[in-house]
Scaffold this active site. Structure first.
Site, PDB file in Angstrom:
ATOM      1  N   GLU A   1      -3.801   4.575 -14.511  1.00 37.92           N
ATOM      2  CA  GLU A   1      -2.390   4.717 -14.151  1.00 37.92           C
ATOM      3  C   GLU A   1      -1.471   4.796 -15.369  1.00 37.92           C
ATOM      4  OE1 GLU A   1      -1.429   2.780 -10.412  1.00 37.92           O
ATOM      5  OE2 GLU A   1       0.633   2.584 -11.074  1.00 37.92           O
TER       6      GLU A   1
ATOM      7  N   HIS B   1       5.636   3.578  -1.781  1.00 34.70           N
ATOM      8  CA  HIS B   1       5.166   2.200  -1.917  1.00 34.70           C
ATOM      9  C   HIS B   1       6.215   1.260  -2.501  1.00 34.70           C
ATOM     10  CE1 HIS B   1       1.384   3.867  -0.755  1.00 34.70           C
ATOM     11  NE2 HIS B   1       0.731   2.734  -0.951  1.00 34.70           N
TER      12      HIS B   1
ATOM     13  N   ARG C   1      -1.473   8.891 -11.868  1.00 34.13           N
ATOM     14  CA  ARG C   1      -1.954   8.067 -10.750  1.00 34.13           C
ATOM     15  C   ARG C   1      -0.811   7.427  -9.975  1.00 34.13           C
ATOM     16  NH1 ARG C   1      -7.315   4.187 -10.360  1.00 34.13           N
ATOM     17  NH2 ARG C   1      -6.836   3.345  -8.310  1.00 34.13           N
TER      18      ARG C   1
ATOM     19  N   HIS D   1       6.858  -1.857  -0.485  1.00 32.66           N
ATOM     20  CA  HIS D   1       6.646  -3.234  -0.953  1.00 32.66           C
ATOM     21  C   HIS D   1       7.900  -4.075  -0.746  1.00 32.66           C
ATOM     22  CE1 HIS D   1       3.181  -1.791  -3.713  1.00 32.66           C
ATOM     23  NE2 HIS D   1       2.752  -2.121  -2.520  1.00 32.66           N
TER      24      HIS D   1
ATOM     25  N   ASN E   1       1.597   6.104  -5.399  1.00 33.37           N
ATOM     26  CA  ASN E   1       2.520   5.064  -4.942  1.00 33.37           C
ATOM     27  C   ASN E   1       3.707   5.646  -4.176  1.00 33.37           C
ATOM     28  OD1 ASN E   1       0.937   3.114  -6.194  1.00 33.37           O
ATOM     29  ND2 ASN E   1       1.966   3.454  -8.152  1.00 33.37           N
TER      30      ASN E   1
ATOM     31  N   HIS F   1       0.890  -3.319   5.787  1.00 30.33           N
ATOM     32  CA  HIS F   1       1.160  -2.550   4.576  1.00 30.33           C
ATOM     33  C   HIS F   1       1.432  -1.069   4.910  1.00 30.33           C
ATOM     34  CE1 HIS F   1       0.862  -1.216   0.455  1.00 30.33           C
ATOM     35  NE2 HIS F   1      -0.121  -0.393   0.782  1.00 30.33           N
TER      36      HIS F   1
ATOM     37  N   LYS G   1      -7.762  11.504  -3.591  1.00 32.12           N
ATOM     38  CA  LYS G   1      -7.680  10.278  -4.408  1.00 32.12           C
ATOM     39  C   LYS G   1      -8.596  10.411  -5.626  1.00 32.12           C
ATOM     40  CE  LYS G   1      -7.156   5.515  -4.927  1.00 32.12           C
ATOM     41  NZ  LYS G   1      -6.859   4.221  -4.394  1.00 32.12           N
TER      42      LYS G   1
ATOM     43  N   LYS H   1      -9.367   0.000  -8.359  1.00 32.56           N
ATOM     44  CA  LYS H   1      -8.395  -1.094  -8.493  1.00 32.56           C
ATOM     45  C   LYS H   1      -8.933  -2.283  -7.716  1.00 32.56           C
ATOM     46  CE  LYS H   1      -3.946   1.152  -9.244  1.00 32.56           C
ATOM     47  NZ  LYS H   1      -2.607   1.406  -8.686  1.00 32.56           N
TER      48      LYS H   1
ATOM     49  N   ARG I   1     -19.296 -11.279 -16.711  1.00 42.26           N
ATOM     50  CA  ARG I   1     -18.616 -10.149 -17.382  1.00 42.26           C
ATOM     51  C   ARG I   1     -18.930  -8.796 -16.724  1.00 42.26           C
ATOM     52  NH1 ARG I   1     -20.253 -13.073 -21.960  1.00 42.26           N
ATOM     53  NH2 ARG I   1     -18.523 -14.243 -22.840  1.00 42.26           N
TER      54      ARG I   1
ATOM     55  N   GLU J   1      -1.387   6.222   4.915  1.00 41.72           N
ATOM     56  CA  GLU J   1      -1.882   6.625   3.588  1.00 41.72           C
ATOM     57  C   GLU J   1      -2.395   8.071   3.620  1.00 41.72           C
ATOM     58  OE1 GLU J   1      -1.366   4.808   0.972  1.00 41.72           O
ATOM     59  OE2 GLU J   1      -1.137   2.766   1.748  1.00 41.72           O
TER      60      GLU J   1
HETATM   61  P1  NAD Z   1      -7.858  -5.992   5.889  1.00 42.94           P
HETATM   62  O1  NAD Z   1      -8.952  -5.936   4.939  1.00 42.94           O
HETATM   63  O2  NAD Z   1      -7.141  -7.299   6.055  1.00 42.94           O
HETATM   64  O3  NAD Z   1      -8.384  -5.523   7.317  1.00 42.94           O
HETATM   65  C1  NAD Z   1      -7.487  -5.525   8.412  1.00 42.94           C
HETATM   66  C2  NAD Z   1      -8.078  -6.280   9.607  1.00 42.94           C
HETATM   67  O4  NAD Z   1      -9.093  -5.472  10.201  1.00 42.94           O
HETATM   68  C3  NAD Z   1      -8.751  -7.585   9.233  1.00 42.94           C
HETATM   69  O5  NAD Z   1      -8.492  -8.525  10.244  1.00 42.94           O
HETATM   70  C4  NAD Z   1     -10.222  -7.221   9.215  1.00 42.94           C
HETATM   71  O6  NAD Z   1     -11.075  -8.311   9.441  1.00 42.94           O
HETATM   72  C5  NAD Z   1     -10.292  -6.229  10.336  1.00 42.94           C
HETATM   73  N1  NAD Z   1     -11.370  -5.257  10.261  1.00 42.94           N
HETATM   74  C6  NAD Z   1     -11.852  -4.623   9.187  1.00 42.94           C
HETATM   75  N2  NAD Z   1     -12.724  -3.689   9.542  1.00 42.94           N
HETATM   76  C7  NAD Z   1     -12.827  -3.741  10.881  1.00 42.94           C
HETATM   77  C8  NAD Z   1     -13.569  -3.014  11.836  1.00 42.94           C
HETATM   78  N3  NAD Z   1     -14.347  -1.991  11.495  1.00 42.94           N
HETATM   79  N4  NAD Z   1     -13.453  -3.351  13.138  1.00 42.94           N
HETATM   80  C9  NAD Z   1     -12.602  -4.356  13.509  1.00 42.94           C
HETATM   81  N5  NAD Z   1     -11.865  -5.063  12.661  1.00 42.94           N
HETATM   82  C10 NAD Z   1     -11.972  -4.748  11.359  1.00 42.94           C
HETATM   83  O7  NAD Z   1      -6.722  -4.903   5.573  1.00 42.94           O
HETATM   84  P2  NAD Z   1      -6.785  -3.426   5.000  1.00 42.94           P
HETATM   85  O8  NAD Z   1      -5.603  -2.763   5.573  1.00 42.94           O
HETATM   86  O9  NAD Z   1      -8.108  -2.812   5.139  1.00 42.94           O
HETATM   87  O10 NAD Z   1      -6.540  -3.647   3.436  1.00 42.94           O
HETATM   88  C11 NAD Z   1      -5.371  -4.236   2.941  1.00 42.94           C
HETATM   89  C12 NAD Z   1      -5.620  -4.703   1.538  1.00 42.94           C
HETATM   90  O11 NAD Z   1      -5.988  -3.601   0.722  1.00 42.94           O
HETATM   91  C13 NAD Z   1      -4.417  -5.348   0.870  1.00 42.94           C
HETATM   92  O12 NAD Z   1      -4.823  -6.521   0.237  1.00 42.94           O
HETATM   93  C14 NAD Z   1      -3.985  -4.308  -0.153  1.00 42.94           C
HETATM   94  O13 NAD Z   1      -3.382  -4.899  -1.282  1.00 42.94           O
HETATM   95  C15 NAD Z   1      -5.287  -3.678  -0.510  1.00 42.94           C
HETATM   96  N6  NAD Z   1      -5.195  -2.310  -1.053  1.00 42.94           N
HETATM   97  C16 NAD Z   1      -5.864  -2.041  -2.195  1.00 42.94           C
HETATM   98  C17 NAD Z   1      -5.839  -0.768  -2.738  1.00 42.94           C
HETATM   99  C18 NAD Z   1      -6.646  -0.459  -3.960  1.00 42.94           C
HETATM  100  O14 NAD Z   1      -6.495   0.637  -4.518  1.00 42.94           O
HETATM  101  N7  NAD Z   1      -7.501  -1.359  -4.377  1.00 42.94           N
HETATM  102  C19 NAD Z   1      -5.108   0.247  -2.098  1.00 42.94           C
HETATM  103  C20 NAD Z   1      -4.435  -0.056  -0.926  1.00 42.94           C
HETATM  104  C21 NAD Z   1      -4.479  -1.340  -0.405  1.00 42.94           C
HETATM  105  N1  GLY Z   2      -3.503   2.687  -4.046  1.00 40.76           N
HETATM  106  C1  GLY Z   2      -2.956   3.155  -5.272  1.00 40.76           C
HETATM  107  C2  GLY Z   2      -3.978   3.412  -6.320  1.00 40.76           C
HETATM  108  O1  GLY Z   2      -5.153   3.253  -6.092  1.00 40.76           O
HETATM  109  O2  GLY Z   2      -3.629   3.742  -7.436  1.00 40.76           O
END
Ligand code: NAD
Ligand code: GLY
Length: 362
Positions: free
Chosen positions: A242, A253, A246, A257, A250, A270, A232, A143, A121, A185
């Site tokens: 949100e 987005h 918030r 998407h 987006n 993305h 942010k 998130k 939990r 972003e």
């Molecule tokens: P990712 O985590 O897949 O990383 C991209 C690639 O870079 C991967 O292959 C990873 O292994 C590699 N990598 C990471 N750090 C590295 C480094 N320092 N050196 C070399 N390689 C490295 O992708 P991302 O773009 O970081 O994140 C995408 C994800 O984030 C999606 O799942 C998306 O839904 C999520 N997201 C979440 C939020 C939120 O608010 N929680 C916001 C935006 C996106």
């Molecule tokens: N990436 C959108 C949010 O965190 O609300």
């Protein structure tokens, strides 16, 4: 090492920034946690570069470090992998005090955060983001979640980390395409909240996409990461769950998407899809009479300068709208969009289906 604070009453936390600060990570952890045991969740790609330095610094402070690896890829951000992590945490006898440390990009951060929110939990967790996207966006704001076969991020929780630890030096090993995807972003923050940041990007974005050595030596990187996190943080402080404001995060987005969905998540990263989405959302703002043509042009130009796409694929309006329906941003069957008024000022409005791209281009 400097920091900014995300103010959320008892869930407030600092975001630490710096260059070459991973070696001091253990000390910061020590100041937060009493537990002897910590669990680092990472993937083989990131672990290869950064696990050792984190591990050494934690061990130096007397922590017992456990490592869990998730394979590299968005396809592992699933309930199946969350469940595998629960199994491993139980086997390690992780308890309510055991912090989980997410070392990686947004995939590792979202998955680890979700597991931290639900294991026993809720256990403490820390974000150590290593992609630009994770540093400016996903690691801040709480998130967390996993994907479902019907859509991305459909299962999750709002769950804030105890702290975020950003070492911009980790971006040295990040490939150029990932770097640019993260810049989308940053551009978004300029459009929605900060005309000065936007202007700064117009003047400096080429430096930020140069080779990795120049990139990390440049103070521009630290500047944009900090400014993005501050924006942010301010939005999340005003509307953590949100309920309204918030949603401005987006911007671009909903279109983005749809671009990802119609191309089956294979063609666009993305951030690249969001770049296209920001151009479409700006065009829609102009068509809806909300902004001038020059706003659309500035958005398109800075995206182009960053080496990001400004055009999506050709696809029928029907499939585009269908892709939008599954999006969580659709409220009560109505399509709501973040529209730009001026650079730095946006508003959320209902939009008629007929006004929606891609046929309706400027
Ligand atoms: P990712 O985590 O897949 O990383 C991209 C690639 O870079 C991967 O292959 C990873 O292994 C590699 N990598 C990471 N750090 C590295 C480094 N320092 N050196 C070399 N390689 C490295 O992708 P991302 O773009 O970081 O994140 C995408 C994800 O984030 C999606 O799942 C998306 O839904 C999520 N997201 C979440 C939020 C939120 O608010 N929680 C916001 C935006 C996106
Ligand atoms: N990436 C959108 C949010 O965190 O609300």
């Amino acid at each position: 090492m400097n920091f900014i604070k995300v103010n959320l009453d008892e869930r407030s936390y600092p975001i630490y920034f710096g260059s070459s600060i991973l070696k001091d990570f253990g000390k910061t952890c020590k100041s937060f946690f009493k537990s002897k045991k910590v669990v680092v969740v990472t993937n083989p790609t990131v672990g290869r570069f950064y696990f050792k330095v984190i591990n050494d610094s934690l061990q130096k402070e007397g922590f017992e470090v456990n490592r869990i690896d998730v394979p590299d890829g968005e396809e592992y951000k699933t309930l199946t992998w969350a469940s595998k992590l629960f199994d491993k945490l139980i086997a390690l006898k992780a308890d309510r005090q055991t912090p989980l440390i997410a070392l990686g990009g947004g995939v590792i951060g979202d998955l680890t955060g979700f597991v931290a929110a639900t294991y026993l939990r809720g256990v403490p967790f820390v974000q150590v983001p290593t992609t630009l996207l994770a540093q400016v966006d996903s690691s801040v704001g709480g998130k967390t979640g996993v994907n479902h076969r019907k859509g991305k991020n459909l299962i999750g929780a709002f769950y804030q980390p105890k702290f975020v630890y950003i070492d911009v030096d980790t971006l040295k090993s990040l490939d150029k395409r990932e770097m640019k995807a993260g810049l989308a972003e940053v551009i978004k923050y300029g459009v929605i909240k900060d005309a000065r940041l936007f202007k700064y990007l117009e003047d400096n974005i080429e430096i930020l996409t140069q080779n990795s050595k120049l990139r990390t030596q440049n103070s521009a990187l630290l500047h944009i990461v900090k400014r993005s996190c501050a924006i942010k943080a301010s939005v999340v402080e005003a509307d953590e769950r949100e309920g309204g404001l918030r949603a401005i995060l987006n911007f671009g987005h909903t279109f983005g998407h749809a671009v990802e969905a119609v191309t089956k998540y294979k063609e666009y990263k993305h951030g690249e899809a969001v770049a296209v989405g920001m151009v479409y959302a700006s065009e829609l703002s102009y068509i809806a009479g909300v902004c001038s043509k020059s706003v659309v042009e500035r958005v398109r130009n800075v995206i182009k300068k960053a080496g990001l796409p400004t055009e999506g694929p050709d696809f029928p309006r029907k499939s585009f709208l269908k892709a939008m329906e599954i999006d969580k941003k659709v409220v009560g069957g109505e399509l709501r969009f973040v529209l730009v008024e001026k650079i730095g000022i946006v508003r959320i409005e209902k939009v008629k289906a007929n006004d929606i791209m891609p046929e309706n281009r400027l």
